[in-house]
Design an enzyme around this catalytic site. Structure first.
Site, PDB file in Angstrom:
ATOM      1  N   SER A 196      25.218  17.799  26.818  1.00  0.00           N
ATOM      2  CA  SER A 196      26.347  17.029  27.324  1.00  0.00           C
ATOM      3  C   SER A 196      26.389  17.109  28.850  1.00  0.00           C
ATOM      4  CB  SER A 196      27.645  17.543  26.678  1.00  0.00           C
ATOM      5  OG  SER A 196      28.735  16.717  26.978  1.00  0.00           O
ATOM      6  N   ASP A 211      34.494  12.105  20.573  1.00  0.00           N
ATOM      7  CA  ASP A 211      33.118  12.048  20.079  1.00  0.00           C
ATOM      8  C   ASP A 211      32.541  10.652  20.262  1.00  0.00           C
ATOM      9  OD1 ASP A 211      30.902  13.405  18.613  1.00  0.00           O
ATOM     10  OD2 ASP A 211      31.327  11.890  17.097  1.00  0.00           O
ATOM     11  N   HIS A 254      28.269  13.670  19.122  1.00  0.00           N
ATOM     12  CA  HIS A 254      28.105  14.455  20.344  1.00  0.00           C
ATOM     13  C   HIS A 254      28.046  15.929  19.980  1.00  0.00           C
ATOM     14  CE1 HIS A 254      28.104  14.480  24.690  1.00  0.00           C
ATOM     15  NE2 HIS A 254      29.047  15.396  24.713  1.00  0.00           N
TER      16      HIS A 254
END
Length: 326
Positions: free
Chosen positions: A175, A271, A305
């Site tokens: 991320s 998400d 994610h």
């Protein structure tokens, strides 16, 4: 960057440990050698907390002028580090937003690396630090980029048996950390021979600069008390360009590139928004790499994610195969 030389204090410390070990007998040599190889201050880092009891996971917390609080790092050593005498390649593994230096330990990094000849360095990067020196901060210094590249990397090379060179280092992240890995690889061209982004954004100007806006908003709310990474309402355009993988394609040439994105995020707004943007940005980045004839490995997997352990293990094996051998 030249390889750090051992200090007189370090050499005397090691010599003293060996002398004591010889006097105590073979049964105590390993424990004394571990104590003799414990890390020292240096490169602007003063150790305020440490734990070197675990044979593999060593922990440190630092006082540093780069950060207004004491950031920490976990250093995961190979299983045979204390007995082999070998030098190892190093992976800098960067956590995501709203996480800290323990994130990958919670996920299973010890099991993923068991028996592998690799040192894994997992530093704090701020809850929303974006692996950057911010344009402004109302909470004191939060210069994560300076902490990692100017202080931590040379400190690791001085205190552990690493290859202090391009061919011996990789950087990866999840991320926000995936963005940090891509950014550091391009911006610090001679530091990392391999880069991996697991659900990390690779194009920060797309969709009217959505990633830049998110970096500004999240850092202002969580880390900087209204300060920003890139400046608001006007951006520091030179910083955005320097940090944007899409605008620095040639700086990835000749390096191993590993990308992962999810194709089916959940309806949860966080998400969905994150992985939809990640997928679109990685596709744009991959198309640009293709057009520039720069090789890469990329996956689009079901889900949203998150860190995918199978891809992380595959990535670790690829990193070891690519870097200078232990």
């Amino acid at each position: 960057m030249s390889a750090p030389r051992p200090t007189r204090r370090t050499m005397l410390k090691a010599a003293g440990g060996l002398t004591v070990a010889a006097g105590l007998g073979a049964g105590t040599i390993l424990a004394t050698s571990l104590a003799a190889s414990a890390a020292d201050d240096g490169f602007g880092l003063h150790i305020t907390e440490r734990n070197e009891d675990d044979p593999r996971m060593w922990y440190y917390r630092f006082q540093t002028d780069a950060i207004g609080w004491a950031p920490a790092v976990n250093v995961l050593l190979p299983s045979d580090y204390h007995t082999s005498g070998r030098t190892y390649p190093a992976l800098y593994l960067l956590h995501g937003g709203n996480q800290d230096f323990i994130a990958f330990d919670r996920l299973g990094i010890r099991d993923w690396t068991a028996g592998k000849p690799l040192i894994v360095v997992m530093p704090d990067g701020g809850k929303a630090g974006w692996y950057s020196n911010p344009v402004s901060s109302n909470t004191g210094p939060r210069n994560w980029e300076s902490f990692h590249l100017n202080q931590l990397v040379p400190w690791i090379d001085a205190n552990f048996r690493t290859y202090a060179e391009f061919a011996g280092r990789a950087v990866a992240g999840f991320s926000m950390g995936g963005f940090g890995a891509l950014k550091y690889t391009a911006k610090y061209y001679g530091h990392f021979a391999s880069v991996s982004s697991h659900s990390g954004p690779a194009s920060v100007r797309r969709d009217a600069g959505l990633v830049v806006h998110w970096a500004n908003v999240s850092s202002a709310a969580v880390d900087l008390a209204g300060g920003t990474i890139y400046g608001a309402p006007a951006w520091d355009e030179a910083r955005v360009t320097a940090d944007n993988p899409m605008e620095n394609l040639e700086r990835y040439r000749g390096k191993r590139i590993f990308l992962v994105a999810g194709t089916s995020p959940s309806p949860d707004p966080f998400d969905y928004a994150n992985e939809t943007q990640v997928l679109a940005g990685q596709r744009e980045f991959r198309a640009a790499l293709d057009n520039a004839s720069i090789p890469f490995t990329a996956y689009e997997d079901p889900g949203g994610h998150m860190v995918r352990p199978d891809r992380m293990i595959e990535d670790l094996d690829g990193i070891i195969a690519h870097l200078k051998k232990a």
